[in-house]
Design a protein around this motif. Sequence first.
Motif, PDB file in Angstrom:
ATOM      1  N   GLN A 131       0.785  -1.113  -0.004  1.00 56.35           N
ATOM      2  CA  GLN A 131      -0.335   0.104  -0.073  1.00 56.35           C
ATOM      3  C   GLN A 131       0.727   1.607  -0.022  1.00 56.35           C
ATOM      4  O   GLN A 131       1.838   1.452   0.720  1.00 56.35           O
ATOM      5  CB  GLN A 131      -0.552   0.032   1.814  1.00 56.35           C
ATOM      6  N   THR A 141       1.254  -5.386   3.417  1.00 56.56           N
ATOM      7  CA  THR A 141      -0.033  -5.507   3.705  1.00 56.56           C
ATOM      8  C   THR A 141      -0.527  -6.962   4.196  1.00 56.56           C
ATOM      9  O   THR A 141      -0.055  -8.202   3.706  1.00 56.56           O
ATOM     10  CB  THR A 141      -1.600  -4.671   3.371  1.00 56.56           C
ATOM     11  N   ASP A 142      -1.595  -7.275   4.556  1.00 56.17           N
ATOM     12  CA  ASP A 142      -2.445  -8.691   5.029  1.00 56.17           C
ATOM     13  C   ASP A 142      -2.824  -8.976   3.252  1.00 56.17           C
ATOM     14  O   ASP A 142      -3.372 -10.747   3.344  1.00 56.17           O
ATOM     15  CB  ASP A 142      -3.212  -9.215   6.020  1.00 56.17           C
ATOM     16  N   LYS A 200      -9.498  -2.600   1.540  1.00 56.65           N
ATOM     17  CA  LYS A 200     -10.158  -4.157   2.492  1.00 56.65           C
ATOM     18  C   LYS A 200      -8.361  -4.526   3.255  1.00 56.65           C
ATOM     19  O   LYS A 200      -9.051  -5.239   4.496  1.00 56.65           O
ATOM     20  CB  LYS A 200     -10.556  -4.818   1.939  1.00 56.65           C
ATOM     21  N   CYS A 201      -7.246  -4.382   2.779  1.00 56.40           N
ATOM     22  CA  CYS A 201      -6.488  -4.604   2.433  1.00 56.40           C
ATOM     23  C   CYS A 201      -5.688  -4.003   3.932  1.00 56.40           C
ATOM     24  O   CYS A 201      -6.262  -1.984   4.528  1.00 56.40           O
ATOM     25  CB  CYS A 201      -4.438  -4.719   2.105  1.00 56.40           C
ATOM     26  N   ASN A 202      -5.521  -4.391   5.669  1.00 55.71           N
ATOM     27  CA  ASN A 202      -4.552  -3.933   6.630  1.00 55.71           C
ATOM     28  C   ASN A 202      -3.462  -3.946   6.840  1.00 55.71           C
ATOM     29  O   ASN A 202      -2.892  -4.871   6.329  1.00 55.71           O
ATOM     30  CB  ASN A 202      -5.039  -4.342   7.867  1.00 55.71           C
ATOM     31  N   LYS A 215       5.334  -4.285  10.974  1.00 54.71           N
ATOM     32  CA  LYS A 215       5.742  -3.031   9.474  1.00 54.71           C
ATOM     33  C   LYS A 215       6.597  -3.450   8.553  1.00 54.71           C
ATOM     34  O   LYS A 215       8.056  -3.981   9.244  1.00 54.71           O
ATOM     35  CB  LYS A 215       6.308  -2.008  10.715  1.00 54.71           C
ATOM     36  N   GLY A 239       1.113   2.577  10.257  1.00 55.24           N
ATOM     37  CA  GLY A 239      -0.218   2.358  10.434  1.00 55.24           C
ATOM     38  C   GLY A 239      -0.605   2.742   9.812  1.00 55.24           C
ATOM     39  O   GLY A 239      -1.587   2.968   9.806  1.00 55.24           O
ATOM     40  N   SER A 240      -0.059   3.645   9.344  1.00 55.63           N
ATOM     41  CA  SER A 240      -1.232   5.395   8.455  1.00 55.63           C
ATOM     42  C   SER A 240      -0.796   5.045   6.923  1.00 55.63           C
ATOM     43  O   SER A 240       0.720   4.876   6.456  1.00 55.63           O
ATOM     44  CB  SER A 240      -1.027   6.564   8.737  1.00 55.63           C
TER      45      SER A 240
END
Lengths: 280, 29
Positions: free
Chosen positions: A163, A188-189, A200-202, A207, A257-258
């Motif tokens: 991302q 991301t996951d 929708k990916c986190n 990190k 995280g952002s």
Amino acid sequence: VPHGPVLGYREPACDDPETEQAALAAVDYINRHLPHGYKHILNQIDSVKVWPRRPTGEVFDLEIDTLETTCHVLDPTPLANCSVRQLKEHAVEGDCDFNVLKQDGQFSVLSAKCDSSPDSAEDVHKVCPDCPLLAPLNDSRVVHAVEAALATFNAQKSGSYFQLVEISRAQFVPLPASVSVEFAVAATDCVAKEVVDPAKCNLLAEKQYGFCKGMVTENVAGGEDVAVTCTVFQTQPVLPQPQPDGAEAGPLTPAQGSAAPALSPAGLPAASLVVGPRAV
Amino acid sequence: KVAQPSVPAPEGPVPVVRPCPGRIRYFNI
């Protein structure tokens, strides 16, 4: 009324080894707390006053100038191995005021205030008349180039979908008409080849950041050619960072995280850093 | 009698000590 003599300050030379040690501690502090952009390196110590501190220690009141390097703040490369951004690449300088405490031979930052600004267009063109200048990071052509480069990177690879973390730098190149971009990414996951809705990916708990350089060029067929190279850094375990007295940790840590790009109000890669009390 | 000791004059201009600002490590912008 205090007893004894009034405590005054001393003014060592700006290139005094002890002053330089304080300035290097300040630069290290900048790079550990920059929220986005590139690491900075010490260029010049403008002024120094050293105040005695009760009950022990001394406080170095420093004004320093820094220069942007080519290492992104998320890049683990040691500062000593980072190159200074050259004038023809449109250099960026930092102007900082610091209070650095020296106690028991150790330096620690009490307060910091920095502003960064790109070199003037006139100065860039003095050394390189045809060199492109920095472009606003929120320009639609820049955003499109980053999206195209990131999509190309994700399409080329197996494993995690990456991302966008931030757009760090952009330039419009005249011949051939191209947009040159640099941006930070994070794993991301989601699996890159299976992503349907990137929103929708986190980001992963542990990190993993990367840094990409892309070039999007208009081709003769009316389309565009995309070239991108990314360096993915080692994973970073989540560790609490020690903070100086009175400093706020929240807004100064890197944008972990952002996934939203961090832009200055003008959309240019300027950064500012204000930490802690200004009192000596 | 008091005699003036012979003190050789320094040759050339005396260097001016400028404690600040310090040296430029890369370039100025």
